[in-house]
Scaffold this motif. Structure first.
Motif, PDB file in Angstrom:
ATOM      1  N   ASN A 110      -2.456  -7.847  13.682  1.00 19.87           N
ATOM      2  CA  ASN A 110      -2.456  -7.588  12.237  1.00 19.87           C
ATOM      3  C   ASN A 110      -1.043  -7.455  11.660  1.00 19.87           C
ATOM      4  O   ASN A 110      -0.868  -6.941  10.563  1.00 19.87           O
ATOM      5  CB  ASN A 110      -3.265  -6.332  11.921  1.00 19.87           C
ATOM      6  CG  ASN A 110      -2.628  -5.076  12.490  1.00 19.87           C
ATOM      7  OD1 ASN A 110      -1.934  -5.118  13.508  1.00 19.87           O
ATOM      8  ND2 ASN A 110      -2.862  -3.959  11.855  1.00 19.87           N
ATOM      9  N   LYS A 167       0.812  -1.217   0.000  1.00 22.12           N
ATOM     10  CA  LYS A 167       0.000   0.000   0.000  1.00 22.12           C
ATOM     11  C   LYS A 167       0.851   1.274   0.000  1.00 22.12           C
ATOM     12  O   LYS A 167       0.619   2.176  -0.784  1.00 22.12           O
ATOM     13  CB  LYS A 167      -0.944  -0.032   1.207  1.00 22.12           C
ATOM     14  CG  LYS A 167      -1.946   1.064   1.243  1.00 22.12           C
ATOM     15  CD  LYS A 167      -3.072   0.775   0.279  1.00 22.12           C
ATOM     16  CE  LYS A 167      -4.181   1.771   0.456  1.00 22.12           C
ATOM     17  NZ  LYS A 167      -5.101   1.742  -0.660  1.00 22.12           N
ATOM     18  N   GLN A 214      -5.267  -6.400   4.421  1.00 17.52           N
ATOM     19  CA  GLN A 214      -6.320  -7.275   3.879  1.00 17.52           C
ATOM     20  C   GLN A 214      -5.705  -8.596   3.453  1.00 17.52           C
ATOM     21  O   GLN A 214      -4.536  -8.652   3.082  1.00 17.52           O
ATOM     22  CB  GLN A 214      -6.987  -6.647   2.657  1.00 17.52           C
ATOM     23  CG  GLN A 214      -7.875  -5.481   2.950  1.00 17.52           C
ATOM     24  CD  GLN A 214      -8.505  -4.922   1.664  1.00 17.52           C
ATOM     25  OE1 GLN A 214      -8.482  -5.543   0.622  1.00 17.52           O
ATOM     26  NE2 GLN A 214      -9.051  -3.723   1.771  1.00 17.52           N
ATOM     27  N   GLY A 215      -6.521  -9.649   3.502  1.00 21.88           N
ATOM     28  CA  GLY A 215      -6.097 -10.945   2.990  1.00 21.88           C
ATOM     29  C   GLY A 215      -5.441 -11.863   3.989  1.00 21.88           C
ATOM     30  O   GLY A 215      -4.806 -12.844   3.601  1.00 21.88           O
ATOM     31  N   GLU A 216      -5.606 -11.603   5.271  1.00 22.78           N
ATOM     32  CA  GLU A 216      -4.975 -12.442   6.295  1.00 22.78           C
ATOM     33  C   GLU A 216      -5.353 -13.918   6.130  1.00 22.78           C
ATOM     34  O   GLU A 216      -4.555 -14.807   6.429  1.00 22.78           O
ATOM     35  CB  GLU A 216      -5.350 -11.946   7.690  1.00 22.78           C
ATOM     36  CG  GLU A 216      -4.567 -12.593   8.791  1.00 22.78           C
ATOM     37  CD  GLU A 216      -4.782 -11.942  10.145  1.00 22.78           C
ATOM     38  OE1 GLU A 216      -4.407 -12.577  11.137  1.00 22.78           O
ATOM     39  OE2 GLU A 216      -5.317 -10.827  10.216  1.00 22.78           O
TER      40      GLU A 216
END
Length: 108
Positions: free
Chosen positions: A77, A7, A53-55
């Motif tokens: 996270n 990101k 996102q996508g863990e």
């Protein structure tokens, strides 16, 4: 096929055919500098990434990661890029402030 989006590196997209390589190895294969003081052996937390996102696409925590979670050195996270494997799909990650390299230009 695993896909990594960084990101705060202008949404850099990295695709890989490898489902057994760590995030750090995939980043290095694509010439992206990422801090890793212990040489990718899971002995420190300098290579950590924030998982946005996508863990669910990641392999379970490794023994090294569990140790740092128990020490409160990794938040829920966060993952160690030298240990964490993208098993499938896409993840969106971010370089934490503490792991930013001085020669890199970050977009956040």
């Amino acid at each position: 096929m695993p896909k990594i989006v960084v990101k705060n590196l202008d949404n850099k997209i990295i695709s890989s055919n490898e489902t057994s390589k760590s995030i750090l190895n995939i980043l290095q294969d694509n010439f992206i500098d990422w801090m890793h003081a212990c040489g990718g052996k899971g002995r420190c937390t300098t290579c950590k990434a924030i998982i946005l996102q996508g863990e669910e696409n990641l392999a379970p925590l490794t023994t090294h990661e569990k140790r740092f979670v128990d020490m409160d050195a990794l938040k829920p996270n966060e993952r160690l890029t030298c240990q964490c494997i993208v098993e499938k799909g896409e993840i969106i990650i971010k370089v934490p402030e503490t792991s930013k390299l001085p020669h890199m230009k970050y977009s956040d």
